[in-house]
Design an enzyme around this catalytic site. Structure first.
Site, PDB file in Angstrom:
ATOM      1  N   ARG A   1      11.017   0.083   8.294  1.00  0.00           N
ATOM      2  CA  ARG A   1      11.381  -0.540   9.658  1.00  0.00           C
ATOM      3  C   ARG A   1      12.867  -0.418   9.305  1.00  0.00           C
ATOM      4  O   ARG A   1      13.451  -0.732   8.711  1.00  0.00           O
ATOM      5  CB  ARG A   1      10.937  -1.973   9.750  1.00  0.00           C
ATOM      6  CG  ARG A   1       9.366  -2.394   9.769  1.00  0.00           C
ATOM      7  CD  ARG A   1       8.929  -1.837  11.166  1.00  0.00           C
ATOM      8  NE  ARG A   1       7.661  -2.292  11.495  1.00  0.00           N
ATOM      9  CZ  ARG A   1       6.701  -1.641  11.390  1.00  0.00           C
ATOM     10  NH1 ARG A   1       6.634  -0.414  10.856  1.00  0.00           N
ATOM     11  NH2 ARG A   1       5.276  -1.971  11.610  1.00  0.00           N
TER      12      ARG A   1
ATOM     13  N   ASP B   1       9.016  -6.552  -5.570  1.00  0.00           N
ATOM     14  CA  ASP B   1       8.270  -7.214  -4.444  1.00  0.00           C
ATOM     15  C   ASP B   1       7.601  -8.637  -5.216  1.00  0.00           C
ATOM     16  O   ASP B   1       6.784  -8.582  -6.374  1.00  0.00           O
ATOM     17  CB  ASP B   1       7.015  -6.268  -4.263  1.00  0.00           C
ATOM     18  CG  ASP B   1       6.019  -6.864  -3.079  1.00  0.00           C
ATOM     19  OD1 ASP B   1       5.950  -8.203  -2.895  1.00  0.00           O
ATOM     20  OD2 ASP B   1       5.637  -6.000  -2.404  1.00  0.00           O
TER      21      ASP B   1
ATOM     22  N   ASP C   1      13.453   7.497   8.714  1.00  0.00           N
ATOM     23  CA  ASP C   1      12.512   7.806   9.800  1.00  0.00           C
ATOM     24  C   ASP C   1      12.422   6.841  10.844  1.00  0.00           C
ATOM     25  O   ASP C   1      11.702   7.048  11.898  1.00  0.00           O
ATOM     26  CB  ASP C   1      11.204   7.943   9.241  1.00  0.00           C
ATOM     27  CG  ASP C   1      10.056   8.363  10.181  1.00  0.00           C
ATOM     28  OD1 ASP C   1      10.177   9.299  10.715  1.00  0.00           O
ATOM     29  OD2 ASP C   1       8.821   7.729  10.247  1.00  0.00           O
TER      30      ASP C   1
ATOM     31  N   VAL D   1      11.149   4.879   5.450  1.00  0.00           N
ATOM     32  CA  VAL D   1      10.056   5.037   6.475  1.00  0.00           C
ATOM     33  C   VAL D   1       9.368   3.671   6.826  1.00  0.00           C
ATOM     34  O   VAL D   1       8.269   3.751   7.231  1.00  0.00           O
ATOM     35  CB  VAL D   1       9.168   5.911   5.747  1.00  0.00           C
ATOM     36  CG1 VAL D   1       9.829   7.249   5.705  1.00  0.00           C
ATOM     37  CG2 VAL D   1       8.569   5.380   4.556  1.00  0.00           C
TER      38      VAL D   1
ATOM     39  N   LYS E   1       0.782  -1.066  -0.034  1.00  0.00           N
ATOM     40  CA  LYS E   1       0.002  -0.042  -0.063  1.00  0.00           C
ATOM     41  C   LYS E   1       0.906   1.482   0.040  1.00  0.00           C
ATOM     42  O   LYS E   1       0.655   1.978  -0.818  1.00  0.00           O
ATOM     43  CB  LYS E   1      -0.955   0.068   1.139  1.00  0.00           C
ATOM     44  CG  LYS E   1      -2.035  -0.976   1.209  1.00  0.00           C
ATOM     45  CD  LYS E   1      -2.868  -0.960   2.408  1.00  0.00           C
ATOM     46  CE  LYS E   1      -3.959  -2.114   2.286  1.00  0.00           C
ATOM     47  NZ  LYS E   1      -3.461  -3.122   2.795  1.00  0.00           N
TER      48      LYS E   1
ATOM     49  N   HIS F   1      10.440   8.786  13.777  1.00  0.00           N
ATOM     50  CA  HIS F   1       9.477   8.051  13.256  1.00  0.00           C
ATOM     51  C   HIS F   1       8.200   8.723  13.288  1.00  0.00           C
ATOM     52  O   HIS F   1       7.324   8.536  14.025  1.00  0.00           O
ATOM     53  CB  HIS F   1       9.147   6.797  14.480  1.00  0.00           C
ATOM     54  CG  HIS F   1       8.569   5.609  13.951  1.00  0.00           C
ATOM     55  ND1 HIS F   1       8.980   4.171  14.489  1.00  0.00           N
ATOM     56  CD2 HIS F   1       7.678   5.457  12.990  1.00  0.00           C
ATOM     57  CE1 HIS F   1       8.226   3.543  13.901  1.00  0.00           C
ATOM     58  NE2 HIS F   1       7.515   4.057  13.099  1.00  0.00           N
TER      59      HIS F   1
ATOM     60  N   GLY G   1       6.203   8.800  10.296  1.00  0.00           N
ATOM     61  CA  GLY G   1       5.434   8.315   9.122  1.00  0.00           C
ATOM     62  C   GLY G   1       3.990   8.392   9.195  1.00  0.00           C
ATOM     63  O   GLY G   1       3.422   8.845   8.229  1.00  0.00           O
TER      64      GLY G   1
ATOM     65  N   GLU H   1      14.829   2.239  18.903  1.00  0.00           N
ATOM     66  CA  GLU H   1      14.257   3.467  18.971  1.00  0.00           C
ATOM     67  C   GLU H   1      14.060   4.071  20.588  1.00  0.00           C
ATOM     68  O   GLU H   1      13.427   3.112  20.993  1.00  0.00           O
ATOM     69  CB  GLU H   1      13.198   3.866  17.984  1.00  0.00           C
ATOM     70  CG  GLU H   1      13.227   3.624  16.423  1.00  0.00           C
ATOM     71  CD  GLU H   1      11.987   3.642  15.572  1.00  0.00           C
ATOM     72  OE1 GLU H   1      11.005   3.811  16.370  1.00  0.00           O
ATOM     73  OE2 GLU H   1      12.156   3.466  14.519  1.00  0.00           O
TER      74      GLU H   1
END
EC number: 1.1.1.95
Length: 603
Positions: A291, A230, A315, A289, A210, A339, A341, A320
């Site tokens: 993992r 993909d 990001d 953005v 997505k 982070h 996003g 973290e």
């Protein structure tokens, strides 16, 4: 008489009275309703428990605990259906106490929902809602064990994440963050911060789900050429927006910019490392953005220092927040955000509504398409199908690993051979597990009976089922399960059937799943640990030669089987191993003159 009823005649209640306990929509729940059982003997310690009660004054509404900040629209939706307690920043002990009075729990990423939470709920907790995509903070196995459905909100933050990816890419290309800091420090160095244009550049989107799709749409609007990798992306969806699907290596070698949108799985962990950086075009720019763990951060620093990677915009990070003295964060050619996003007002409201609808639906007994753990299955059915469920998932995992990287899986045919009548064999769970085995290794989607068909459809995976009725006793539910993947290329040519499909077949023997056929070759190996498949010239000494190489590397062999077309011709050797062989060990096996091809498969 129940334990609670038996205790009622001689208990002291810590609150004034159970009748006085009310659970308003905004006021915090009472920390506990503690019941003391009187001692039965002089040396017996007093025992205490927390009563599970759904009473809310009118006796009808369930109770939902919201443990982290949720958008007002979502809270309003919940309040229309249930009594809602918004209690933030709870300690684990406070959560464990409150949960015994709740039917549902909603969290974000900051609250850990471990086994203790489910144990403390005493079976009352029916739904856990994760307001977002990742469910790393929820113990799925414990949730399933305690009969609690876990749902998430995977779609509402898609646009926000895509926009942030584009924003980081543009800011990185034009040195926005560095120039901003320079001007605020009193400098005016226009020549130092000359950037690069996006138009005409090639962007490789790694992970075309997505978010990746939305990034590609926006990049096309900026005049970029977009390619993607993909293995599950439908070619028609990619072509519809002008995106070419390519192999992983081609994406690395061609891209001027790389944008990561893949989940963190064992397959994708540190997928960008020293080896893959070396395959990239010098001066490539990387955006992440997705993992943090998909990038080897130390290797990225080395690639930046060597000039292979010109810039990076990140990001997300492996840990973290990252360390304050992180070389990667402090690198002058790296742009970072904490982070963000999904951090737009619109996305937060969207996530709130999506998770509220999922939780309310689940409490109403509806099947949720965003469920991420297995539903309850009757003990009788589960006991009978348990080894076949394991077999089905492992056949799916084997089949997808035999597909070459550049070709996506689109068509799956499942064949069940059984002596049972069609109406006496429900294959939905088996189909779901095959779907799980095919999709989960390179996805962050958790597949189960509830969401298997939905997930397959979303990813363009078409499954068909065929049943072969056998003569004999229907005492055993199944004789064999066969999985075939059509219109794909195989990294192990011998796994192709005569009609050109990747084909694997298995059966359960003495309760243990076995692989019994690869392509046209008969084999017999237990599906435990991992498997090495070798196509070889059928000649004496091959088993000993391969076994010696594995033994010298301290790799334990648990099973070995050889299937052949005819004596002294081609054969397939299937070797079950308990340990993962090193690259050098696998290389030695591949260098044996009589071995024509081989593949290592993780189960």
């Amino acid at each position: 008489m129940s334990a609670t009823a038996a205790a009622a005649s001689s208990i002291s209640v810590a609150t004034n009275s159970l009748k006085n306990v009310t659970l308003s929509s905004r006021s915090p729940l009472p920390s506990a309703i503690s019941v003391a059982f009187p001692s039965r003997g002089r040396n017996t310690l007093q025992r205490r428990l927390v009563l599970v009660s759904c009473s809310t004054g009118d006796g009808s509404k369930p109770t939902i605990l919201v443990a982290e900040k949720l958008g007002e629209a979502g809270v309003k939706l919940l309040e229309d259906f249930a009594n809602v307690d918004c209690s933030y920043n709870m300690t684990p002990e406070e959560l464990n106490t409150k949960i015994s009075l709740c039917d549902a729990l909603i969290v974000r990423s900051g609250t850990k929902v471990g086994r203790e939470v489910f144990e403390s709920s005493r079976g009352r907790l029916k739904v856990v809602g994760r307001a977002g995509v990742g469910i790393d903070n929820v113990d799925l196995s414990a949730a399933t064990e305690f009969g609690c459905l876990v749902v998430n909100a995977p779609t509402a933050n898609t646009i926000a994440a895509a926009e942030h990816g584009i924003a980081l890419m543009a800011a990185m290309a034009r040195n926005v963050a560095q120039a901003d800091a320079s001007v605020k420090a009193g400098e005016w160095k226009r020549n130092k911060y000359v950037g690069v244009s996006l138009v005409g550049k090639t962007l490789a989107v790694l992970g075309f789900g997505k978010v990746g799709t939305e990034v590609a749409r926006r990049a096309k609007g900026l005049g970029m050429r977009v390619i993607a990798h993909d293995p599950y992306a439908p070619a028609d969806r990619a072509h519809a927006i002008g995106v070419d699907l390519v192999s992983f290596d081609e994406a690395l070698a061609t891209a001027d910019f790389i944008s990561l949108h893949m989940p963190l799985t064992p397959t994708t962990s540190k997928i960008l490392n020293d080896e893959t950086f070396a395959k990239m075009k010098k001066g490539v720019r990387i955006v992440n953005v997705a993992r943090g763990g998909v990038i080897d951060e130390d290797a990225l620093v080395r690639a930046l220092d060597s000039g292979i990677v010109a810039q990076a915009a990140l990001d997300v990070f492996t840990k973290e927040p990252p360390a304050k003295d992180s070389k990667l964060v402090q690198h002058e050619r790296v742009t970072v955000t904490p982070h963000l996003g999904a951090s737009t007002m619109e996305a937060q409201e969207g996530v709130a509504i999506e998770i509220a609808e999922a939780v309310v639906g689940a409490l109403n007994g509806e099947l949720a398409a965003t469920a991420v753990n297995a539903p309850m299955v009757s003990a009788e059915v589960l006991t009978e199908l348990k080894p076949y469920v394991v077999l089905a998932e492992k056949l799916g995992r084997l089949a997808v690993q035999l597909v070459a990287g550049g070709s996506g899986v689109k068509n799956v045919k499942i064949t069940y051979a059984s002596a049972r009548a069609t109406d006496d064999l429900d294959t939905r769970l088996l189909r779901a597990m095959i779907t799980k085995g095919i999709i989960e290794p390179i996805s962050d989607v958790y597949v189960n009976l509830v969401n298997a068909d939905f997930t397959a459809k979303q990813r363009g995976l078409r499954l068909s089922e065929e049943r072969v009725l056998l003569d004999g006793s229907p005492e055993s539910p199944l004789e064999t399960i066969t999985v075939q993947l059509s219109n794909v290329e195989s990294k192990f040519a011998s796994s192709l059937s005569e009609s050109g499909e990747v084909k694997v077949e298995g059966r359960v023997k003495d309760g243990v799943p076995h692989l019994t056929k690869v392509g046209s070759f008969e084999v017999d190996v237990t599906l435990e640990g991992s498997i090495i498949l070798c196509r070889q010239v059928d000649q004496p000494g091959m088993i000993g030669t391969v076994g010696s190489i594995l033994g010298e590397s301290n790799v334990n062999v648990n099973f070995m089987s050889v299937g052949r077309i005819a004596p002294r011709k081609q054969a397939i050797m299937a070797i079950g191993v308990d340990d993962i062989p090193s690259k050098d060990t696998l290389k030695k096996i591949g260098e044996i003159p009589a071995i024509e091809e081989f593949v290592f498969l993780k189960l």
